[in-house]
Design an enzyme around this catalytic site. Structure first.
Site, PDB file in Angstrom:
ATOM      1  N   SER A 115     -22.603 -13.465 -23.112  1.00  0.00           N
ATOM      2  CA  SER A 115     -23.443 -14.138 -24.090  1.00  0.00           C
ATOM      3  C   SER A 115     -22.565 -14.698 -25.203  1.00  0.00           C
ATOM      4  O   SER A 115     -21.597 -15.395 -24.915  1.00  0.00           O
ATOM      5  CB  SER A 115     -24.531 -13.189 -24.601  1.00  0.00           C
ATOM      6  OG  SER A 115     -25.559 -13.907 -25.240  1.00  0.00           O
ATOM      7  N   ASP A 233     -33.099 -17.881 -17.563  1.00  0.00           N
ATOM      8  CA  ASP A 233     -32.761 -17.323 -18.865  1.00  0.00           C
ATOM      9  C   ASP A 233     -33.894 -17.547 -19.864  1.00  0.00           C
ATOM     10  O   ASP A 233     -34.328 -18.673 -20.088  1.00  0.00           O
ATOM     11  CB  ASP A 233     -31.475 -17.976 -19.395  1.00  0.00           C
ATOM     12  CG  ASP A 233     -30.772 -17.129 -20.431  1.00  0.00           C
ATOM     13  OD1 ASP A 233     -31.456 -16.613 -21.337  1.00  0.00           O
ATOM     14  OD2 ASP A 233     -29.536 -16.993 -20.337  1.00  0.00           O
TER      15      ASP A 233
END
Length: 306
Positions: A115, A233
């Site tokens: 991330s 996502d």
């Protein structure tokens, strides 16, 4: 502080097959290239159900490898808090010092960021070429930033509620930029001039204020730059940022891929040259943010670490 629940999803996917025997040294064989890991928002270096699992998976497949999971702070709790509230440029500088002092990394290392750790490690590659980074693997990193924070559940939800309100109120104010990590890669496509002039991190590493020739030179020194996008996502907005895509400037509906951005067409970071040479690798995986199987990881990621 507990980690967000998308990391729990990762743990659920990986835990059953992650408990293997300790890695054995291969006497007489060349030492594997070391690996540096940087966790994401709301996580810590040594969380046993996230980065701890990743470390064990790598050590199981590459016996004898040295894996450094970065801890930003003196404790795991401080590490988690710093992922929200410690100036990113300070974090990157700290990491550069850690790497420079580690004797096991001086001949080179691979890097894998999860991330926001993906774009943070890219900043390390661009700003700190010694010791040399060999391959960079960005797992769900947001290289063009984000223009939304749609989901951050679990026990960190109250923090994310605060972050949303703060970003909406003034992401580019000096005090917010210096004290809120997510504001430093907040990219408002409707107010591009404001973003370019006031973003203290992302606009800098993406060469959007002025061109730093060393950034391009240092990034192009990578052997491979691997980017993983999660097709389902629900955390990153827009998800195309994980492959350097983003909204076309001036609006927030049409999204263009990396190859149509100024960053690519003007080759501000050398990505166009790297792409043409086959040194950019775009991987896609079904699943939500940071959710993948051990089998997928072993097939698609481990080869870049050997």
């Amino acid at each position: 502080m507990a980690s967000p629940c998308w990391l729990w999803l990762l743990a659920v996917a990986l835990l059953p097959s992650s408990c293997g025997a300790p890695a054995l040294e291969h006497l007489g064989a060349p030492a594997p290239v070391p690996l540096v890991i940087w966790h994401g928002m709301g996580d810590s270096c040594c969380n046993p159900i996230s980065m701890g699992i990743i470390k064990k998976m790598v050590e199981k497949k590459i016996p004898g490898i040295y894996v450094l999971s970065l801890e930003i702070g003196k404790t795991m709790v401080e590490d988690v808090e710093n992922s929200f509230f410690l100036n990113v440029n300070t974090q990157v500088s700290t990491v550069c010092q850690i790497l420079a002092k580690d004797p096991k990394l001086q001949q080179g290392y691979n890097a894998m960021g999860f991330s926001q750790g993906g774009q943070f490690l890219r900043a390390v590659a661009q700003r700190c070429p010694s010791p040399p980074m060999v391959n960079l693997i960005s797992v769900g990193g947001q290289h063009q930033g984000v223009y939304g924070l749609p989901r951050c559940p679990g026990e960190s939800s109250h923090i994310c509620d605060f972050i949303r309100k703060t970003l909406n109120a003034g992401a580019y104010s000096k005090v917010v930029q210096e004290r809120l990590v997510q504001a430093e890669y907040w990219h408002d496509p409707i107010k591009e001039d404001v973003y370019r002039n006031h973003s203290i991190f992302l606009a800098d590493i993406n060469q959007e204020r002025y061109v730093n020739v060393s950034y391009k030179k240092n990034l192009m020194a990578l052997k491979k730059f691997v980017m993983v996008k999660f097709l389902n996502d629900s955390v990153v907005d827009p998800v195309e940022s994980e492959w350097f895509g983003f909204y076309r400037s001036g609006q927030a509906k049409e999204i263009i891929p990396l190859q149509k951005t100024a960053l690519y067409t003007q080759d501000l970071l050398g990505l166009k040259q790297m792409d043409k040479a086959g040194r950019l690798v775009f991987l896609a995986v079904e699943g939500d943010h940071l959710q993948f199987s051990e089998e997928w990881f072993n097939v698609n990621i481990i080869p870049f670490l050997k």
